[in-house]
Write a protein that holds these residues in place. Structure first.
Motif, mmCIF file in Angstrom:
data_model
loop_
_atom_site.group_PDB
_atom_site.id
_atom_site.type_symbol
_atom_site.label_atom_id
_atom_site.label_comp_id
_atom_site.label_asym_id
_atom_site.label_seq_id
_atom_site.Cartn_x
_atom_site.Cartn_y
_atom_site.Cartn_z
ATOM 1 N N CYS A 140 0.852 -1.190 0.000
ATOM 2 C CA CYS A 140 0.000 0.000 0.000
ATOM 3 C C CYS A 140 0.890 1.242 0.000
ATOM 4 O O CYS A 140 1.841 1.330 0.788
ATOM 5 C CB CYS A 140 -0.865 -0.034 1.255
ATOM 6 S SG CYS A 140 -2.064 1.286 1.353
ATOM 7 N N TYR A 141 0.575 2.204 -0.856
ATOM 8 C CA TYR A 141 1.378 3.427 -0.888
ATOM 9 C C TYR A 141 1.007 4.305 0.320
ATOM 10 O O TYR A 141 -0.153 4.369 0.724
ATOM 11 C CB TYR A 141 1.149 4.180 -2.206
ATOM 12 C CG TYR A 141 2.095 5.350 -2.338
ATOM 13 C CD1 TYR A 141 3.468 5.153 -2.397
ATOM 14 C CD2 TYR A 141 1.616 6.657 -2.360
ATOM 15 C CE1 TYR A 141 4.345 6.222 -2.483
ATOM 16 C CE2 TYR A 141 2.490 7.729 -2.455
ATOM 17 C CZ TYR A 141 3.850 7.503 -2.513
ATOM 18 O OH TYR A 141 4.721 8.566 -2.585
ATOM 19 N N ILE A 142 1.998 4.991 0.866
ATOM 20 C CA ILE A 142 1.830 5.735 2.126
ATOM 21 C C ILE A 142 0.666 6.732 2.087
ATOM 22 O O ILE A 142 -0.082 6.845 3.062
ATOM 23 C CB ILE A 142 3.165 6.426 2.534
ATOM 24 C CG1 ILE A 142 3.033 7.172 3.877
ATOM 25 C CG2 ILE A 142 3.707 7.347 1.467
ATOM 26 C CD1 ILE A 142 2.881 6.321 5.074
ATOM 27 N N ASP A 143 0.463 7.440 0.979
ATOM 28 C CA ASP A 143 -0.616 8.453 0.947
ATOM 29 C C ASP A 143 -1.984 7.789 1.113
ATOM 30 O O ASP A 143 -2.885 8.359 1.733
ATOM 31 C CB ASP A 143 -0.603 9.223 -0.386
ATOM 32 C CG ASP A 143 0.605 10.128 -0.502
ATOM 33 O OD1 ASP A 143 1.396 10.201 0.458
ATOM 34 O OD2 ASP A 143 0.766 10.767 -1.565
ATOM 35 N N ASP A 144 -2.133 6.602 0.539
ATOM 36 C CA ASP A 144 -3.409 5.883 0.678
ATOM 37 C C ASP A 144 -3.623 5.476 2.133
ATOM 38 O O ASP A 144 -4.722 5.598 2.680
ATOM 39 C CB ASP A 144 -3.412 4.626 -0.201
ATOM 40 C CG ASP A 144 -3.438 4.957 -1.691
ATOM 41 O OD1 ASP A 144 -3.829 6.084 -2.041
ATOM 42 O OD2 ASP A 144 -3.060 4.084 -2.496
#
Ligand code: NAD
Length: 319
Positions: free
Chosen positions: A215-219
């Motif tokens: 999962c990408y950090i912003d999500d």
């Protein structure tokens, strides 16, 4: 102005949360003892009048005079390379640290969100992992110190909810990646990106058929932000359900790097889970949340961060 205390503020996820809540107009009290985090992650906040930093070990005590409306409890070693080196600190921050956080929340009448982990499922026998799955953890295996610390943290948090009616959120985070990770934290994405940058072969542990979901950090930050303002007190998985094998990941990273790379296969470490994928239907239903950043974009942003890192000593910071 509402005030939020963030433990683990100088870490990978905690520092992004500081940025997000400052941007949303909160006064942010960041707390960290730098055991695995780095001052560099919060240097850019030094002149922000709404950011107050406390260098403090939350295992010992948490002394905050100000009013606190919300607490995000993220302090804990998170990477296997860290918690295998500091197992007692890992257990103590999950136990005493979480107790201190919850006592503060009770006294201040603050809502608490705790950062639990997919590791509470251990080496899962059920796939994908739903929140109701109770896990398959070897208490005395090498990863037990982390897994059990987090399981205890969930238990004591729920006990504060049932005993004192404390408002809580429990999120179980699955593998997350992005800027401000450490290149040598032992996790596969920074490891591969570091090997690309150092012009080394990519190393794969085992035969590469094990799966992960990233999962990408912003999500993740968006999911945490949404969860904090939701009164659902039971665990919620936050992660990206798109599952890939480590072999596929290596090919994607080679493509982004734009050059051919040799691959070295190494023995699989003991206790490494074979499969890991969140069932995110509770997050979709309760929070109306799902990850939106594709791996291609997220991996490029992370590679750019590592390329632009000016202080190479940060790459080698280990406890
Ligand atoms: P990180 O190591 O970058 O950050 C953790 C921070 O907590 C560090 O800055 C560290 O110095 C601080 N800390 C540790 N013990 C402390 C103590 N006793 N007192 C004060 N500060 C202390 O790790 P991260 O990846 O940012 O993880 C943050 C949280 O999210 C952790 O609780 C972790 O278990 C959880 N989590 C992360 C992931 C992930 O993919 N990164 C997955 C699941 C759960």
């Amino acid at each position: 102005m509402k005030t939020i205390l963030i433990t683990g503020a100088a870490g990978f996820i905690g520092s992004h949360l500081c940025d997000r809540f400052l941007n949303e107009g909160y006064r942010v009290l960041g707390m960290d003892n730098f055991i695995t985090g780095s001052p560099a992650n919060i240097d850019h906040l030094a002149d922000n009048p709404n950011f107050i930093f406390y260098e403090n070990d939350i295992i010992e005590s948490i002394d905050v005079q100000a009013n606190v409306d919300y607490i995000l409890h993220f302090a804990s070693p998170a990477s296997p390379i860290d918690y295998l080196k500091i197992p007692i600190e890992t257990l103590r921050v999950g136990a005493m640290g979480s107790y201190n956080v919850l006592e503060l929340a009770r006294i201040k009448n603050a809502k608490v969100l705790i950062a639990s982990t997919s590791e509470v499922y251990g080496d899962p026998l059920s796939h994908p992992q739903k929140e109701e799955y109770l896990g398959n953890v070897n208490t005395i295996g090498p990863r037990g110190v982390y897994d059990e610390a987090k399981r205890y943290m969930e238990a004591i948090t729920m006990a504060y909810h049932t005993t004192y009616n404390l408002p809580i959120s429990i999120i179980r985070i699955f593998n997350t990646y992005g800027p401000r990770m450490r290149l040598n934290d032992g996790r596969v994405i920074p490891a591969f990106l570091g090997q690309v940058l150092n012009n080394e072969p990519l190393s794969i542990f085992g035969d590469g058929s094990q799966t992960r979901s990233f999962c990408y950090i912003d999500d993740l930050v968006e999911g945490i932000y949404t969860a904090l303002f939701n009164d659902y007190p039971y665990p919620i998985n936050l992660g990206n359900p798109e599952e890939i094998t480590i072999n596929e990941l290596s090919r994607e990273i080679i493509k982004i790097a734009g050059e051919e790379k040799e691959i070295l296969f190494k023995p699989l470490p003991k206790g490494d889970p074979v499969k890991r994928k969140p069932d995110t239907s509770v997050a979709r239903k309760i929070l109306n949340w799902e990850p939106i950043t594709g791996r291609d974009k997220g991996l490029r942003l992370t590679l750019d961060y590592f390329k632009n890192l000016s202080n190479p000593t940060l790459l080698n910071k280990n406890p």
